[in-house]
Write a protein that holds these residues in place. Sequence first.
Motif, PDB file in Angstrom:
ATOM      1  N   ASP A   1       0.836  -1.204   0.000  1.00  0.00           N
ATOM      2  CA  ASP A   1       0.000   0.000   0.000  1.00  0.00           C
ATOM      3  C   ASP A   1       0.867   1.248   0.000  1.00  0.00           C
ATOM      4  N   LYS A   2       1.989   1.210   0.703  1.00  0.00           N
ATOM      5  CA  LYS A   2       2.847   2.392   0.791  1.00  0.00           C
ATOM      6  C   LYS A   2       3.456   2.754  -0.558  1.00  0.00           C
ATOM      7  N   ILE A   3       3.691   1.753  -1.432  1.00  0.00           N
ATOM      8  CA  ILE A   3       4.247   2.061  -2.759  1.00  0.00           C
ATOM      9  C   ILE A   3       3.136   2.179  -3.804  1.00  0.00           C
ATOM     10  N   ARG A   4       1.871   2.261  -3.346  1.00  0.00           N
ATOM     11  CA  ARG A   4       0.697   2.504  -4.206  1.00  0.00           C
ATOM     12  C   ARG A   4       0.517   1.403  -5.257  1.00  0.00           C
ATOM     13  N   LEU A   5       0.781   0.156  -4.848  1.00  0.00           N
ATOM     14  CA  LEU A   5       0.601  -0.968  -5.762  1.00  0.00           C
ATOM     15  C   LEU A   5      -0.890  -1.210  -5.956  1.00  0.00           C
ATOM     16  N   PRO A   6      -1.382  -1.318  -7.190  1.00  0.00           N
ATOM     17  CA  PRO A   6      -2.813  -1.530  -7.429  1.00  0.00           C
ATOM     18  C   PRO A   6      -3.302  -2.811  -6.752  1.00  0.00           C
ATOM     19  N   GLU A   7      -4.582  -2.816  -6.377  1.00  0.00           N
ATOM     20  CA  GLU A   7      -5.156  -3.968  -5.682  1.00  0.00           C
ATOM     21  C   GLU A   7      -5.129  -5.227  -6.539  1.00  0.00           C
ATOM     22  N   ASP A   8      -5.222  -5.062  -7.862  1.00  0.00           N
ATOM     23  CA  ASP A   8      -5.243  -6.232  -8.750  1.00  0.00           C
ATOM     24  C   ASP A   8      -3.867  -6.576  -9.310  1.00  0.00           C
ATOM     25  N   SER A   9      -2.834  -5.961  -8.760  1.00  0.00           N
ATOM     26  CA  SER A   9      -1.490  -6.226  -9.266  1.00  0.00           C
ATOM     27  C   SER A   9      -1.056  -7.651  -8.915  1.00  0.00           C
ATOM     28  N   PRO A  10      -0.476  -8.379  -9.870  1.00  0.00           N
ATOM     29  CA  PRO A  10       0.025  -9.737  -9.563  1.00  0.00           C
ATOM     30  C   PRO A  10       1.149  -9.725  -8.529  1.00  0.00           C
ATOM     31  N   LEU A  11       1.778  -8.574  -8.323  1.00  0.00           N
ATOM     32  CA  LEU A  11       2.848  -8.493  -7.324  1.00  0.00           C
ATOM     33  C   LEU A  11       2.321  -8.633  -5.904  1.00  0.00           C
ATOM     34  N   ARG A  12       1.000  -8.489  -5.721  1.00  0.00           N
ATOM     35  CA  ARG A  12       0.424  -8.662  -4.386  1.00  0.00           C
ATOM     36  C   ARG A  12       0.240 -10.140  -4.011  1.00  0.00           C
ATOM     37  N   LYS A  13       0.435 -11.049  -4.961  1.00  0.00           N
ATOM     38  CA  LYS A  13       0.283 -12.481  -4.690  1.00  0.00           C
ATOM     39  C   LYS A  13       1.579 -13.018  -4.106  1.00  0.00           C
ATOM     40  N   SER A  14       1.777 -12.746  -2.832  1.00  0.00           N
ATOM     41  CA  SER A  14       3.028 -13.112  -2.164  1.00  0.00           C
ATOM     42  C   SER A  14       2.897 -14.462  -1.485  1.00  0.00           C
ATOM     43  N   MET A  15       4.038 -15.133  -1.325  1.00  0.00           N
ATOM     44  CA  MET A  15       4.087 -16.378  -0.558  1.00  0.00           C
ATOM     45  C   MET A  15       4.062 -16.028   0.927  1.00  0.00           C
ATOM     46  N   LYS A  16       3.145 -16.665   1.676  1.00  0.00           N
ATOM     47  CA  LYS A  16       3.018 -16.380   3.103  1.00  0.00           C
ATOM     48  C   LYS A  16       3.923 -17.303   3.917  1.00  0.00           C
ATOM     49  N   ILE A  17       4.512 -16.754   4.965  1.00  0.00           N
ATOM     50  CA  ILE A  17       5.373 -17.524   5.854  1.00  0.00           C
ATOM     51  C   ILE A  17       4.494 -18.226   6.892  1.00  0.00           C
ATOM     52  N   MET A  18       4.728 -19.531   7.103  1.00  0.00           N
ATOM     53  CA  MET A  18       3.880 -20.301   8.009  1.00  0.00           C
ATOM     54  C   MET A  18       4.082 -19.898   9.464  1.00  0.00           C
TER      55      MET A  18
END
Length: 799
Positions: free
Chosen positions: A533-550
Amino acid sequence: MLLSRKWLNEFVPVDADDRTFAEDMTLSGSKVEVTEVEGAEISNVVVGRVVEIKRHENSDHMWICQVDIGEGAPVQIVTGAQNVSQGDLVPVAKHNSTLPGDIHIKKGKLRGEVSDGMLCSYKELGMTDNDWPYSIVDGIFLLESDPDLKSKNLKPGDDIRTAIGLDDHVVEFEITPNRPDCLSVIGLAREAAVTYGKPLTLHDPVVKGGGPGNLPDLLDVETPDPDLCPRYTARMVRNVKIAPSPKWMRDRLRASGVRPINNIVDITNYVMLEYGQPMHAFDYRYVKGGKIIVRRAKDGESLTTLDGNVRNLNSSMLVIADETRAVGLAGIMGGENSEIVEDTVDVVFESANFNGTSIRRTALALGMRTEASAKFEKGLDILNTLPAVNRACELVELLGAGEVVDGTIDILNFVPHPTQLALRPEKINALLGTDIAAEEMRRILTDLGFGVEGDTITVPSWRGDVAHYSDLAEEVARFYGYNQIPTTAMHGVTTQGGYSAQQVLERNLGSLCRGMGYSEIITYSFISPTYYDKIRLPEDSPLRKSMKIMNPLGEDTSIMRTTVLPSMLEILTRNYNYRNKAVRLYELGRTYFEQEDGMAEEPKLLSLGLYGPEEDFFSLKGSVETILESIRAMDVTYEAVHDNPSFHPGRCARVLIQGEAVGVLGQIHPLVAANYGVDTDLYYAELSFDKLFAHRGADPEYVPLPKFPAVTRDIAVLVDQEITVGALEACIHEAAQALLKEVALFDIYQGENLPAGKKSVAFNLVLRADDRSLTAQEADDEVKLILEQLGTTFGATLR
């Protein structure tokens, strides 16, 4: 693992003393930690018979005993115990004797009467009521109260340690996790037999059976989670008679560090120690519906285990259940609702094989690591469950503890295929530096229980750690003798080390960046989701699909980054807040993307970040150009980018090499800078390291200086303001023939005397022929072609 030498001798007779035994077993690969002798603290204590007993005249609770200790005349001993009678056989600590706890006994006087020693309780001999269930807890140890001692025909003067079996030699082994087979008496006996070259005597359990009923009619077993329970084996005993175990079993359990309880429970512990297969006994009357279900626990389900603690379970844990509730934690501990008690009549023996990883995680989550879980988590032999349960039933019949029901329930959810390896004597000798004959290797492997047919070796089921010829080499070396392998000087061909091409490029880029005044940073690969959000990445950007740490350290480090920009901005911001006026930073870091197969793709990026009063878009672009020139990239172009919300829309460019995008550079959007609390211009560039590596040019070759002079021409063209200099330069190169050597921008003018929306762009052109001096006409023709192409492509006119 504690090993009783007496128990070991049942399988393989070893006459060596403890020190020699420890050294020999350690050299053959079974490391010995400690050896000890039971009752070593007891000395000068013998069996005595009370021949006369009378009241002490000066005491209302003491007795004066005349005790025969096998030394002619009886000795006088004063005691306060009230359970001693004439004719009793008792332990007698003579004058100058020692007892556990550093206790020294000497003759003395008690209320005026001489006492030449002390009559002992079993507690004073360092033992408990579990060791001697037939004796009185508070009182003198009456030896003949135990049926096993009564049958030994003890006589006065016998050494007490030998008389009561407190003279076993116990050896403690450190068993490595890859050898769970050695967590058993049979496993260590197998090692000892090969170490000493003696035959191993194993016993196949024989069960008579014939108890009332038939097992399949009395019990049903289901395993709905076969991945967690490869095998489940069960047998049943009826009309159980709960009683203390015989002395020989209690002795072996005590020497192995296990507390005797009763015959049924002791049988399960005995088989676990002997075979290395944990077992459990259920009271059949508490198995509702006569059904055992080996299933995953339900979320929120609870179970009170044998230790009296309530365990809160979840669906990752495996339980043994009946139709209504859980009755045990699989492979760890039974439930309090099914334990063996004094009025137990029918017993179900469980001998199963559980998934080691599941057992380890459950034990860790509940904080209850047990002997059983310690074995299961290492991976046990799946073929061991049936012999173990048969051995338990055989012991039941031997002890007269019940009637074994005919039939066995044996559910096999996984059929193991034996591992077969090729015996390669020459490779094994080369690996060990030995010259061992192939027949000697075959003999060693045969003695260890391996199947040997020519050069094909079949690994036994209990040796899951053997999977490669080097493992066979280790087995050969262990029993050939490490001390027999000659010591030689190291020899061989050394390999010349060096950096790979990628590593060379990485080091060169780092050196170049440092040479341009950039300082290297290393940032975390895991970031907070709020950074996007701080770098204004669009909500539908594929870069938001991050791997989550367990198991993240916190929300701020909960995902793997897909861009390096937030990490760079964090460090730039920190330096800005520290009042550093000008900063240049670079990082070679990775980003992480999840692929369809669940694996991670980890591209590496070279990122540059800077700010300062002397820095602008073109200083950053100059750094990028320097980098691209250093790798000798060909056909580099820049393309304006207006739709990246992280960058200023008028000061952002995409970097292309031969038409392929390799990165981006520009000024950080003021709104992004404001999100980080920075009120100065920030500049950032990132380049794909893999693409830079792919587009690197060939190593430079020497080219002699030109022999013929160059001809220069300056041109200034009027074009629309939105046309970039890069596009004009690309067009000039495309239009020119082989004579054009260099193009350099030297002026851009926008202002008075120019049409609205136009700008003047001026270039210096360097022309040269490699084989002759150019004429003015040839240079003018080249310039004419360039101007025509600029006019056709951009509507440019010569100013």
